[in-house]
Design a protein around this motif. Structure first.
Motif, PDB file in Angstrom:
ATOM      1  N   ARG A  61       0.814  -1.153   0.036  1.00  0.00           N
ATOM      2  CA  ARG A  61       0.078  -0.042  -0.055  1.00  0.00           C
ATOM      3  C   ARG A  61       0.888   1.255   0.081  1.00  0.00           C
ATOM      4  O   ARG A  61       0.679   2.240  -0.771  1.00  0.00           O
ATOM      5  N   ARG A  62       1.940   1.313   0.777  1.00  0.00           N
ATOM      6  CA  ARG A  62       2.845   2.489   0.844  1.00  0.00           C
ATOM      7  C   ARG A  62       3.480   2.643  -0.720  1.00  0.00           C
ATOM      8  O   ARG A  62       3.749   3.746  -0.868  1.00  0.00           O
ATOM      9  N   GLU A  65       1.119   4.298  -2.940  1.00  0.00           N
ATOM     10  CA  GLU A  65       1.013   5.556  -2.773  1.00  0.00           C
ATOM     11  C   GLU A  65       2.186   6.408  -3.131  1.00  0.00           C
ATOM     12  O   GLU A  65       2.160   7.505  -2.874  1.00  0.00           O
TER      13      GLU A  65
END
Length: 275
Positions: A61-62, A65
């Motif tokens: 997820r990081r 992003e």
């Protein structure tokens, strides 16, 4: 400080559902700056595979992003801390580019419950993909060692963590600061260094290189073996925080932290903002 409520999810739910729920709980705590309850109710307190699955989900997820991986951190290298959590092994987390800070003013306002510790960091000049690496064989891959401060943090309220909780929470990572005196390993022996850390000039922590699995290079070798077996080996250019040389200390706004690690020199930061 409020706490993110527990997700009502049975342990009988499929493993992937529980992993996703644990990742969501930790991500919500990170984004809202509101500590959450432990995730061991979802994945168990000692399920290593499930804990790293949560960590990988958060890493994905990081990266989605826009964050980039710049290295790894090793935790739970001190026997006393392992005994406290009832484990017999270290853990590791991921270092992202937005976790790196320069010496000097250090904004801690995005952190929840920060603590700080001093350690030896390694920057790799070559890949480490040997699943049988040892302290001797990793030497050739290290470009240099450097003094470091790691600001650890927990998204879990009150640092109420089991082994699985801290692994899932990216090994309780926060920020890191590297010193300005890099040395090749022919100029320093990491296991022999002595560390002192002060806060506003008062003693806060001290220790030796041997506090880190007997030798920070042994910690690096453990990480190299583990990362290779996970299919995600260490690469040239990676920063590796090898583990604390002494006890961590709570970090408060306004405090000046200064660590001296012998031949590796000094590293300093001043906490700013409100955690």
């Amino acid at each position: 400080m409020q706490t993110v409520p527990v997700t009502d999810l049975s342990r009988s739910a499929p493993p992937n559902v529980r992993v996703e729920a644990a990742a969501n709980r930790l991500l919500t705590a990170l984004r809202t700056r509101t500590p959450c309850s432990p995730v061991r109710d979802l994945i168990g307190s000692d399920d290593v595979d499930a804990a790293y699955a949560v960590q990988r989900r958060l890493t994905e997820r990081r990266q989605a992003e826009g964050a980039s991986i710049v290295g790894r951190k090793i935790g739970l290298t001190a026997p006393a801390v392992q005994a406290q959590l009832g484990v017999d092994q270290p853990d590791f987390g991921v270092l992202f580019d937005d976790m790196s800070r320069a010496e000097g003013p250090l904004d801690i306002s995005a952190l929840l419950q920060p603590k700080i510790e001093a350690e030896v960091a390694f920057v790799l000049g070559g890949d480490l993909d040997d699943p049988d690496a040892d302290a001797s064989s990793v030497r050739a891959a290290v470009e240099y060692a450097v003094a470091a401060l790691e600001i650890v943090d927990s998204r879990i309220a009150g640092w109420d963590i089991s082994f699985a909780d801290t692994v899932a929470d990216n090994a309780s990572s926060g920020l890191f600061v590297l010193g300005s005196r890099p040395l090749p390993l022919d100029a320093v022996e990491p296991r022999t260094v002595a560390m002192t850390m002060t806060m506003d000039g008062e003693p806060a922590s001290s220790g030796q290189g041997t506090a880190c699995l007997g030798d920070p290079l042994a910690a690096l070798a453990w990480l190299a073996r583990t990362a290779a077996r996970f299919g995600d080996p260490l690469r040239a250019g990676d920063v590796v925080l090898s583990g604390a040389l002494g006890p961590m200390a709570a970090l408060r706004p306004g405090v000046v932290v200064h660590a001296d690690i012998g031949p590796l020199g000094e590293v300093t930061c001043t906490a700013e903002g409100s955690a």
